[in-house]
Design a protein around this motif. Structure first.
Motif, mmCIF file in Angstrom:
data_model
loop_
_atom_site.group_PDB
_atom_site.id
_atom_site.type_symbol
_atom_site.label_atom_id
_atom_site.label_comp_id
_atom_site.label_asym_id
_atom_site.label_seq_id
_atom_site.Cartn_x
_atom_site.Cartn_y
_atom_site.Cartn_z
ATOM 1 N N LEU A 234 0.829 -1.199 0.000
ATOM 2 C CA LEU A 234 0.000 0.000 0.000
ATOM 3 C C LEU A 234 0.870 1.257 0.000
ATOM 4 N N LEU A 235 1.921 1.262 0.809
ATOM 5 C CA LEU A 235 2.830 2.403 0.833
ATOM 6 C C LEU A 235 3.526 2.578 -0.523
ATOM 7 N N ASN A 236 3.824 1.465 -1.173
ATOM 8 C CA ASN A 236 4.425 1.527 -2.505
ATOM 9 C C ASN A 236 3.425 2.065 -3.519
ATOM 10 N N ALA A 237 2.159 1.678 -3.363
ATOM 11 C CA ALA A 237 1.120 2.177 -4.271
ATOM 12 C C ALA A 237 0.971 3.690 -4.158
ATOM 13 N N ILE A 238 1.108 4.217 -2.938
ATOM 14 C CA ILE A 238 1.015 5.671 -2.738
ATOM 15 C C ILE A 238 2.121 6.382 -3.522
ATOM 16 N N LYS A 239 3.297 5.754 -3.564
ATOM 17 C CA LYS A 239 4.401 6.378 -4.298
ATOM 18 C C LYS A 239 4.057 6.555 -5.770
ATOM 19 N N TYR A 240 3.487 5.523 -6.382
ATOM 20 C CA TYR A 240 3.138 5.621 -7.798
ATOM 21 C C TYR A 240 1.939 6.538 -8.007
ATOM 22 N N ALA A 241 1.001 6.538 -7.072
ATOM 23 C CA ALA A 241 -0.157 7.422 -7.197
ATOM 24 C C ALA A 241 0.245 8.882 -7.125
ATOM 25 N N SER A 242 1.318 9.179 -6.398
ATOM 26 C CA SER A 242 1.761 10.573 -6.272
ATOM 27 C C SER A 242 2.327 11.126 -7.580
ATOM 28 N N SER A 243 2.545 10.265 -8.571
ATOM 29 C CA SER A 243 3.047 10.735 -9.867
ATOM 30 C C SER A 243 1.951 11.373 -10.710
ATOM 31 N N PHE A 244 0.696 10.964 -10.511
ATOM 32 C CA PHE A 244 -0.383 11.465 -11.358
ATOM 33 C C PHE A 244 -0.591 12.975 -11.223
ATOM 34 N N PRO A 245 -0.615 13.543 -9.998
ATOM 35 C CA PRO A 245 -0.756 15.009 -9.929
ATOM 36 C C PRO A 245 0.361 15.752 -10.644
ATOM 37 N N VAL A 246 1.599 15.232 -10.587
ATOM 38 C CA VAL A 246 2.709 15.893 -11.276
ATOM 39 C C VAL A 246 2.457 15.916 -12.777
ATOM 40 N N ILE A 247 2.023 14.788 -13.325
ATOM 41 C CA ILE A 247 1.841 14.675 -14.773
ATOM 42 C C ILE A 247 0.688 15.549 -15.254
ATOM 43 N N PHE A 248 -0.465 15.467 -14.583
ATOM 44 C CA PHE A 248 -1.641 16.171 -15.092
ATOM 45 C C PHE A 248 -1.629 17.658 -14.739
ATOM 46 N N LEU A 249 -1.053 18.017 -13.585
ATOM 47 C CA LEU A 249 -0.915 19.443 -13.285
ATOM 48 C C LEU A 249 0.097 20.101 -14.220
ATOM 49 N N SER A 250 1.083 19.332 -14.673
ATOM 50 C CA SER A 250 2.016 19.849 -15.661
ATOM 51 C C SER A 250 1.297 20.125 -16.977
ATOM 52 N N ALA A 251 0.439 19.183 -17.381
ATOM 53 C CA ALA A 251 -0.323 19.388 -18.618
ATOM 54 C C ALA A 251 -1.258 20.590 -18.499
ATOM 55 N N ALA A 252 -1.721 20.856 -17.281
ATOM 56 C CA ALA A 252 -2.636 21.980 -17.071
ATOM 57 C C ALA A 252 -1.929 23.329 -17.120
ATOM 58 N N GLN A 253 -0.601 23.341 -17.191
ATOM 59 C CA GLN A 253 0.119 24.612 -17.227
ATOM 60 C C GLN A 253 -0.162 25.390 -18.509
ATOM 61 N N ARG A 254 -0.659 24.718 -19.540
ATOM 62 C CA ARG A 254 -1.058 25.451 -20.747
ATOM 63 C C ARG A 254 -2.215 26.391 -20.441
ATOM 64 N N LEU A 255 -3.103 25.967 -19.530
ATOM 65 C CA LEU A 255 -4.190 26.849 -19.109
ATOM 66 C C LEU A 255 -3.639 28.051 -18.358
ATOM 67 N N VAL A 256 -2.597 27.789 -17.554
ATOM 68 C CA VAL A 256 -1.951 28.871 -16.818
ATOM 69 C C VAL A 256 -1.367 29.890 -17.784
ATOM 70 N N GLU A 257 -0.649 29.400 -18.789
ATOM 71 C CA GLU A 257 -0.011 30.299 -19.748
ATOM 72 C C GLU A 257 -1.037 31.105 -20.531
ATOM 73 N N SER A 258 -2.133 30.468 -20.940
ATOM 74 C CA SER A 258 -3.150 31.182 -21.716
ATOM 75 C C SER A 258 -3.798 32.284 -20.883
ATOM 76 N N GLU A 259 -4.001 32.017 -19.581
ATOM 77 C CA GLU A 259 -4.591 33.039 -18.731
ATOM 78 C C GLU A 259 -3.624 34.196 -18.494
ATOM 79 N N LEU A 260 -2.334 33.868 -18.308
ATOM 80 C CA LEU A 260 -1.356 34.917 -18.058
ATOM 81 C C LEU A 260 -1.073 35.750 -19.304
ATOM 82 N N VAL A 261 -1.193 35.129 -20.487
ATOM 83 C CA VAL A 261 -1.006 35.879 -21.735
ATOM 84 C C VAL A 261 -2.092 36.935 -21.887
#
Length: 412
Positions: A234-261
């Motif tokens: 279970l503790l190992n599963a948490i480690k892999y689950a913690s990767s998803f926010p990094v990946i999808f929040l990174s993809a969401a940075q395009r929304l950040v850039e469009s708003e800041l532009v």
């Protein structure tokens, strides 16, 4: 500034060839791992259960019940496969370089060369004829199928765990393969990363998260197994689950850039730091959490060091290995009572081992703090590698490419 100077790597060594290079590096790395384990006296195929009946037989015939195949029978074909693969890819890249003559204007004219190279490789991979190391190709496909569609009530083979861990090292390569596909289509360009709108922009993070989803499911299957009594899966599963926010929040940075532009103009699009936006701050928090948790897991669980272990432990004397021998016993190492290691104790009634380490040390003492520090650095860069918006902003950067080359170094 001249376009050829702006994107030298994209013109000389375009993304499709970089993907092929990293795949070849993985084949060579797997072969050298098995080879190195044999030289160290460790029965790699035995530990990985490569002789199990669920695996494909050796080309020379199935081994007898009393005699397991030598490790050479596993890594030698991989070396041959690497030579064939690298020769084909290097020949295609050399033809591409000769035809383009380092001229940026000719790069897209001869973009069909890496396309044909990849198409031929995929054709051979799926070929049913007994050519180009068919046993190794079929074993790869079988392992991929077992990892992607594991039985929820069946055992998780250790070899499948290793295979899925290797896939996590290639998460960005999977994304680059998707980008290469669009770059090679009519209308695409090897000099620029394609941009997407709508739901297409989420395909890349989904592909990059697929290896972590596979590994997460393996951990959960192990945790829910009736025979399991530990929280470790279970503790190992948490480690892999913690990767998803990094990946999808990174993809969401395009929304950040469009708003800041809209607020700060076009110049805001080329800035790497957007600390004023909450989505950017969330991504930073996700990177820190994923990196530090993975670092803790490596040090405490994978390496068995007590540096970050909050539980109280007794003081014990340091034990160093005297020698390591290759034995004729082909029983898997994890099933042997003592393996091939002999140990010496520094002082039977002496002082405890150094703080944060463990009683059995396989390397000189100065190695451990150095490796712990390097692992922390690599874990931080690992989270950066999962951030697709950084790669899109720095396509053609030699630094980002060398970050990709360190695949497999962090322990998963």
């Amino acid at each position: 500034m001249d376009a050829q100077l702006e994107k030298p790597l994209a013109a000389i060594f375009p993304l499709p060839f970089r993907v092929l290079f990293l795949v070849g590096l993985g084949i060579l790395g797997w072969a050298t791992n098995l080879h190195g384990l044999e030289r160290l006296g460790v029965d790699g195929p035995g530990i990985l259960e490569l002789q199990d009946r669920s695996y494909l037989p050796l080309r020379s015939g199935s081994p007898s019940r009393n005699k397991q195949p030598l490790a050479h029978a596993f890594y030698a074909p991989l070396y041959r496969l690497f030579v064939i693969y690298s020769t084909w890819c290097f020949g295609a890249w050399l033809l591409y370089r000769v035809q383009t003559r380092s001229t940026v204007a000719l790069v897209d004219v001869f973009a069909y060369i890496p396309g044909v190279c990849i198409l031929c490789i995929l054709t051979v991979l799926l070929c049913t004829m007994d050519i180009v190391q068919k046993r190794e190709r079929d074993s790869f496909l079988l392992s991929a199928e077992r990892c992607c569609f594991p039985a929820s009530d069946g055992p998780i083979h250790f070899s499948d765990v290793i295979f899925a861990d290797i896939l996590t090292s290639y998460a960005k390569v999977l994304g680059d393969l998707w980008l290469s596909f669009w770059m090679l289509l009519p209308g695409g360009s090897l000099l620029s990363i394609p941009t997407y709108e709508g739901w297409y922009q989420w395909v890349l993070p989904c592909l990059m998260s697929l290896p972590y989803a596979i590994r997460l499911r393996q951990c959960l299957i192990e945790y829910w197994s009736p025979s399991n009594t530990s929280r470790r899966p279970l503790l190992n599963a948490i480690k892999y689950a913690s990767s998803f926010p990094v990946i999808f929040l990174s993809a969401a940075q395009r929304l950040v850039e469009s708003e800041l532009v809209k607020v700060g103009g076009v110049s805001a699009e080329h800035k790497a730091w957007h600390g004023e936006h909450p989505l950017f701050r969330l991504w930073l928090v996700a990177v820190v959490v994923n990196s530090l948790y993975s670092f803790w897991w490596d040090v405490t669980n994978d390496w068995g060091l007590e540096l970050l272990n909050l539980r109280h432990t007794e003081s014990r004397a340091v034990v160093f290995p005297l020698q390591q021998t290759v034995t004729a016993d082909r029983t898997p190492l994890h099933l042997r009572s003592s393996g091939g290691l002999s140990f010496r104790r520094t002082n039977r009634h002496g002082p405890p081992y150094p703080y944060g380490l463990r009683p059995i040390l396989l390397y000189p003492l100065p190695v451990y703090p150095l490796i712990v520090f390097l692992n922390l650095v690599l874990r931080m860069t690992w989270s950066v590698k999962l951030s697709s918006h950084l790669h899109l902003q720095s396509e053609g950067s030699v630094v980002i490419f060398f970050l990709e080359v360190d695949v497999g170094i962090p322990a998963h």
